[in-house]
Scaffold this motif. Structure first.
Motif, PDB file in Angstrom:
ATOM      1  N   LYS A  86       9.425 -10.573  -7.392  1.00 18.91           N
ATOM      2  CA  LYS A  86       8.294 -11.324  -7.939  1.00 18.91           C
ATOM      3  C   LYS A  86       7.591 -10.440  -8.968  1.00 18.91           C
ATOM      4  O   LYS A  86       7.558  -9.218  -8.815  1.00 18.91           O
ATOM      5  N   PRO A  87       7.007 -11.050  -9.978  1.00 23.79           N
ATOM      6  CA  PRO A  87       6.293 -10.247 -10.984  1.00 23.79           C
ATOM      7  C   PRO A  87       5.221  -9.334 -10.394  1.00 23.79           C
ATOM      8  O   PRO A  87       5.025  -8.216 -10.876  1.00 23.79           O
ATOM      9  N   VAL A  88       4.571  -9.747  -9.334  1.00 28.03           N
ATOM     10  CA  VAL A  88       3.519  -8.929  -8.725  1.00 28.03           C
ATOM     11  C   VAL A  88       4.085  -7.632  -8.130  1.00 28.03           C
ATOM     12  O   VAL A  88       3.367  -6.642  -7.984  1.00 28.03           O
ATOM     13  N   GLN A  89       5.382  -7.592  -7.820  1.00 30.94           N
ATOM     14  CA  GLN A  89       6.003  -6.401  -7.233  1.00 30.94           C
ATOM     15  C   GLN A  89       6.447  -5.393  -8.297  1.00 30.94           C
ATOM     16  O   GLN A  89       6.561  -4.206  -8.016  1.00 30.94           O
ATOM     17  N   GLU A  90       6.694  -5.858  -9.499  1.00 37.31           N
ATOM     18  CA  GLU A  90       7.254  -5.005 -10.543  1.00 37.31           C
ATOM     19  C   GLU A  90       6.414  -3.777 -10.884  1.00 37.31           C
ATOM     20  O   GLU A  90       6.962  -2.696 -11.085  1.00 37.31           O
ATOM     21  N   PRO A  91       5.074  -3.859 -10.931  1.00 32.77           N
ATOM     22  CA  PRO A  91       4.299  -2.648 -11.250  1.00 32.77           C
ATOM     23  C   PRO A  91       4.431  -1.530 -10.206  1.00 32.77           C
ATOM     24  O   PRO A  91       4.115  -0.377 -10.490  1.00 32.77           O
ATOM     25  N   PHE A  92       4.920  -1.861  -9.026  1.00 32.31           N
ATOM     26  CA  PHE A  92       5.042  -0.865  -7.967  1.00 32.31           C
ATOM     27  C   PHE A  92       6.353  -0.091  -8.021  1.00 32.31           C
ATOM     28  O   PHE A  92       6.523   0.895  -7.312  1.00 32.31           O
TER      29      PHE A  92
ATOM     30  N   GLN B 108       4.944   3.575  -5.823  1.00 33.68           N
ATOM     31  CA  GLN B 108       4.585   2.988  -4.538  1.00 33.68           C
ATOM     32  C   GLN B 108       3.475   3.726  -3.816  1.00 33.68           C
ATOM     33  O   GLN B 108       2.848   3.172  -2.930  1.00 33.68           O
TER      34      GLN B 108
ATOM     35  N   ALA C 258      12.606  -5.710  -6.653  1.00 31.41           N
ATOM     36  CA  ALA C 258      11.397  -6.498  -6.928  1.00 31.41           C
ATOM     37  C   ALA C 258      11.824  -7.926  -7.233  1.00 31.41           C
ATOM     38  O   ALA C 258      12.627  -8.164  -8.123  1.00 31.41           O
TER      39      ALA C 258
END
Length: 142
Positions: free
Chosen positions: A63-69, A73, A61
Motif C-alpha cells: 500500500k502507498p502508506v507502507q512505502e515511506p517505511f 522502519q 510494501a
C-alpha cells in the motif's frame, strides 16, 4: 511456558532484490518463498546462517502508506542486530561485497560492533559479544 519471537517483518520494495541481498551478501538462508494467491503476495522468510532463532519476513510494501517505511522502519535508529561468532571475518567480507558501513568497528565493554546499511538503508549492528555477556551464549549456542 515457552514462547519465542518467530518472525520480524521487514518492509521491502521488491521480494527478489531483497532475497538476493540477504542470501548473497549476508549468507542468509531462504527458508520459505510461497505465493499466497488470495492476497496476491509472497510469504518470504530468511534466516541468518547457523541459527534456529528469529527469522525475517520480507514483506513487500503493498500500500502507498507502507512505502515511506522502506529503509526507515526504526526512524533512523539501528533496527536489527546481527550477532556473529567472528566479527572480522564477517566485517571484511561485507566490505568486500560493498555493504556500506556508517559506523566503523568499535571495541566496547560488550564486544565489537559496527553499523551497516541493508539494501534499503535500514541500519543494522554487526556485533560479536564478549564471552561472559548474556548474549554471547545465545549467539554461540544457536
Amino acid at each position: 511456558m515457552k514462547q519465542a519471537i518467530v518472525h520480524i517483518a521487514l518492509v521491502v520494495r521488491d521480494y527478489d532484490e531483497a532475497i538476493q541481498f540477504y542470501t548473497e551478501k549476508l549468507h542468509f538462508t531462504l527458508v520459505e518463498d510461497t505465493y499466497q494467491p488470495e492476497q496476491d503476495k509472497r510469504w518470504v522468510v530468511v534466516s541468518p546462517p547457523g541459527t534456529n532463532g528469529t527469522t525475517i519476513l520480507l514483506a513487500r510494501a503493498s500500500k502507498p502508506v507502507q512505502e515511506p517505511f522502506i529503509g526507515d522502519q526504526a526512524g533512523g535508529r539501528v533496527f536489527l542486530f546481527l550477532g556473529t561468532d567472528d566479527f572480522w571475518r564477517d566485517f571484511d567480507e561485507m566490505k568486500e561485497k560493498q555493504i556500506e558501513f556508517v559506523r566503523e568497528p568499535k571495541e566496547t565493554d560488550y564486544g565489537i560492533v559496527a553499523v551497516f546499511k541493508d539494501l534499503y538503508g535500514n541500519l543494522w549492528d554487526l556485533v560479536q559479544f564478549k564471552e561472559g555477556h548474556p548474549m554471547y551464549k545465545r549467539v554461540m549456542k544457536e
